[in-house]
Write an enzyme that holds these catalytic residues in place. Sequence first.
Site, mmCIF file in Angstrom:
data_model
loop_
_atom_site.group_PDB
_atom_site.id
_atom_site.type_symbol
_atom_site.label_atom_id
_atom_site.label_comp_id
_atom_site.label_asym_id
_atom_site.label_seq_id
_atom_site.Cartn_x
_atom_site.Cartn_y
_atom_site.Cartn_z
ATOM 1 N N LYS A 131 35.157 38.580 33.042
ATOM 2 C CA LYS A 131 36.110 38.990 34.085
ATOM 3 C C LYS A 131 35.995 40.492 34.247
ATOM 4 C CE LYS A 131 39.387 37.215 36.759
ATOM 5 N NZ LYS A 131 39.526 35.865 37.340
ATOM 6 N N ASP A 171 38.790 37.660 43.064
ATOM 7 C CA ASP A 171 40.056 37.348 42.396
ATOM 8 C C ASP A 171 41.119 38.094 43.202
ATOM 9 O OD1 ASP A 171 41.247 36.025 39.848
ATOM 10 O OD2 ASP A 171 42.131 38.005 39.779
#
Length: 452
Positions: A131, A171
Amino acid sequence: MRGSTVEHQLENFMNGVKRRNPGEPEFHQAVEEVAATVIPYTIDRPIYTEYQILERMAEPDRVVSFRVCWEDDENKIRTQRGYRVQNNNAIGPYKGGIRFHPSVTQSVLKFLAFEQTFKNSLTGLPMGGGKGGADFNPKGKSDHEVMRFCQSFITELYRHIGEDTDVPAGDIGVGAREIGYMFGQYKRITNHFVGVLTGKGMEFGGSKIRTEATGYGTVYTMENMLAIRGETMEGKTCLVSGSGNVAHYAVQKVNHLGGKVVTLSDSSGFIHDPEGIDASKLDYIHDLKQVRRGRISEYAKEYSSATFHEGKRPWGVPCDIALPCATQNEIDLDDAKTLIANGCTGVSEGANMPTVKEGVDHYIDAKIMFAPSKMANAGGVAVSGLEMSQNSARISWSEEDLEKLLKDTMTGIHESCVEYGRESDTYVNYLRGANVAGFVKVADAMLAYGVV
Ligand code: NDP
């Protein structure tokens, strides 16, 4: 006796995690939630303990942090901090989104990368967990400012990613616009047209259904849980939070399946529309949030059936089903109690870790249907995995084929979670199911590699 051994191991394990990662509460929360369900499983399988598998999974392979400088429209120099957390690549290249939001910290990205490792494993596709992101706030910035920021961000990040190394996606705060700018800059620097990012535009290697996949998958998960109880989404009143990508397509899928969504939100508050958010209202939301980049409060000015509740979250509105699709820790224990007291029987988490740990415990104690995020929102990364396959083969699959693959993947995830989560009274503890099913595949790959 067994209970006290589990408690003791969990306490020791979490003490170690907290000592090595001070000041990272979101990371501690995510790791504890997994450890509390995985340790009872590993206690009967000592090989995992002997090889310190969980300890190694909770220590990212690497964390890269870097300065991102850019120039705003007034020619002022701005400095932000960028990150990429590469948590675990035992079963495939690191894979996970990029978040641009002022609340981004190392703790938030470490929690997300850790979660992503289990989620990607659940999809059955060869993807490890990662991430990234930056404490950059795209809100109120011009397109050119966003472009300059994205270019600067990738000018540093490009050396750490690659189609067989680490494949980021979108995201919070990173949608089609930002992915386009980042892919353009990557291609310019490396002179390689490869599938290094997913969520790309259709014209340059994107996959059909990727935009819809997370929201659709969250609702398919709810449908799969309902099916076990002989129910469907038809006629169900649903609360959705957020008004971004995941929320939008969750609402669309609920509508397709005959349910009614009565709330949406953003960081300024929520709207309640008892008449339901139908397709034409959803088109309005798309224009408001994606094109005009406005606030959800404007919805209540547009539709007289709706009210806006400033600074509040939607969980006090009576419902059958809750689909949190905004951000982490947006449902606290009181919210969880209120949901259940008002008749909510199912929660499917579109956002990552939207419920605090005590809230999750309350759902499970009350034996409602609860799909944790790693199970419920895995549809997005699953279609990203399919985007990688299409890029490698330089082909493009049809919408029908991809939607079927998405649906089948969500059904497969549900079945794995039932396998590991079924309790003696037939209640399915999907939290345990998702954590253990996600753990086993990664753990067995790690065992095969020896100590690396
Ligand atoms: P978007 O940026 O498209 O939308 C995010 C929404 O959440 C916006 O409405 C935003 O409101 C709201 N929000 C963000 N931060 C907060 C906050 N601190 N408090 C209240 N509301 C907030 O993001 P996505 O829809 O892509 O992501 C939503 C969630 O889903 C995240 O948890 C993400 O990690 C998760 N997810 C997303 C995937 C994807 O494919 N996009 C895949 C898997 C998980 P505002 O506009 O006011 O900021």
